[in-house]
Enzyme design. Sequence first.
Site, mmCIF file in Angstrom:
data_model
loop_
_atom_site.group_PDB
_atom_site.id
_atom_site.type_symbol
_atom_site.label_atom_id
_atom_site.label_comp_id
_atom_site.label_asym_id
_atom_site.label_seq_id
_atom_site.Cartn_x
_atom_site.Cartn_y
_atom_site.Cartn_z
ATOM 1 N N ASN A 7 -9.406 7.035 -0.942
ATOM 2 C CA ASN A 7 -7.884 6.816 0.543
ATOM 3 C C ASN A 7 -8.823 7.041 1.898
ATOM 4 O OD1 ASN A 7 -6.645 8.757 2.050
ATOM 5 N ND2 ASN A 7 -6.292 9.933 0.655
ATOM 6 N N ARG A 90 -5.472 4.610 -1.570
ATOM 7 C CA ARG A 90 -3.990 4.491 -1.272
ATOM 8 C C ARG A 90 -3.876 4.287 -0.507
ATOM 9 N NH1 ARG A 90 -3.157 9.670 2.542
ATOM 10 N NH2 ARG A 90 -0.178 9.639 2.201
ATOM 11 N N HIS A 179 4.416 10.664 1.087
ATOM 12 C CA HIS A 179 4.071 11.917 0.093
ATOM 13 C C HIS A 179 5.354 11.454 -1.288
ATOM 14 C CE1 HIS A 179 4.043 15.167 3.445
ATOM 15 N NE2 HIS A 179 3.229 14.422 3.055
ATOM 16 N N ARG A 240 3.849 17.814 14.220
ATOM 17 C CA ARG A 240 5.319 17.221 14.692
ATOM 18 C C ARG A 240 6.408 17.596 14.633
ATOM 19 N NH1 ARG A 240 3.633 13.868 9.049
ATOM 20 N NH2 ARG A 240 1.625 14.504 8.592
ATOM 21 N N GLU A 383 -2.295 13.675 -5.778
ATOM 22 C CA GLU A 383 -2.197 12.589 -5.493
ATOM 23 C C GLU A 383 -3.451 11.904 -5.717
ATOM 24 O OE1 GLU A 383 -0.413 12.180 -1.557
ATOM 25 O OE2 GLU A 383 -1.681 14.060 -1.713
#
Length: 397
Positions: A7, A90, A179, A240, A383
């Site tokens: 990743n 990923r 996600h 955010r 993940e």
Amino acid sequence: MIVLVVNCGSSSLKYQLVNMDNEEVMAKGLVEKITLPDARLTHKWNGRKKEIVQPIPDHKVAVKLVLDLLTDPEAGVIKSMKEIDAVGHRVVHGGEEFASSTLITDEVMKALERCSAFAPLHNPPNIIGIKACRAIMPEVPQVGVFDTSFHQTMPPEAYMYGLPYELYKEDGIRRYGFHGTSHRYVADRIAEVMGVKKEDLRIISCHLGNGSSLAAIKGGRSIDTTMGFTPLAGMLMGTRCGDIDPAIVCTVMDKHNLSAQEMDTLMNKKSGVLGISGVSSDFRDLGEAAAAGNERARLALDMFHYQVRKLIGALAAAMGGVDVITFTAGVGENGIEDRVAICEGLEYMGAELDAERNNVRGKDALISTDDSACKVYVIPTNEEIMIARDTKDIVSR
Ligand code: AMP
């Protein structure tokens, strides 16, 4: 079969070496501050840990260093690179081109470059990581696993925005969602934990971390999600802003004479619970500040909990009801008080937390009362194992 999961971020590389015969993590680690003179590699294996600080000029050098460590006589867990059967990467954005994970070919590399337009900060480092691995291990199959692909099952009424249709057709402006690998893991895992088929479940998966998103998963398929064209949409997050009236963008740019880049930074890096509290983007810091009487930290937390609760309601409406709500990622797995605050007032949909059961962190656990018609669970995400599973499936075909 041994799979290396990679990743890559702009200055980091996370890895796990997984033995897919038993899904055991043989070794894992993190390279940080790539390009800087004091780059750091932290490698963990067999309950042991090794740290290396040295200049790492680029991702290719980082990959080489990781492979050296994995095959090192002391810190290694394999004898030679040849034992690695496949590499799973990923990739943040697969656009509409990738509705599932894929074997990486030269054609796919071109498509990935096209998708970079949608995720200019995230996809380029992912691509750099893939190129580095292909260069160093040209014989080893590489697989791309996309954050967006799980949400490609959304119907048009969920993914279209009320903008001129040409913007969708010509520029790909639509909701993609993110996600996805985490939401997909949770959907599989909750069905396993509950002992039911995922086809029979309506799940609201709450991935609450630095970045947060919810997904409505009906019959194992994502039918709607809170993130959008980019990971900026949905509830406010660490830094955010989440959903705002779009007219605010032009108003603030005009008033403060901001460029598009500056406005983007304001919304992605300076907003969210950090922007509201002025304290931190970290939910633990906010909890402490709020407990010590900081009103803006309290407001930031209240806003987060309220927005998550409101979005749960929206996704329940999208599915015509909900059987189970799951919490995952940093805040979802560990934020005991956050879960209480979010679920307060969800009794109307039959979801009621059990205070004692909710006193749990980081493991699969039922946290709703026995009477709760809608079950609530903590399901720690994984993940990496999804990436490893997809990689194994694809290279075994
Ligand atoms: P992630 O992006 O999944 O790594 O999640 C990071 C977020 O999880 C940070 O805001 C952390 O403060 C938060 N987090 C981690 N542990 C806890 C905890 N015990 N209580 C509340 N939030 C936590």
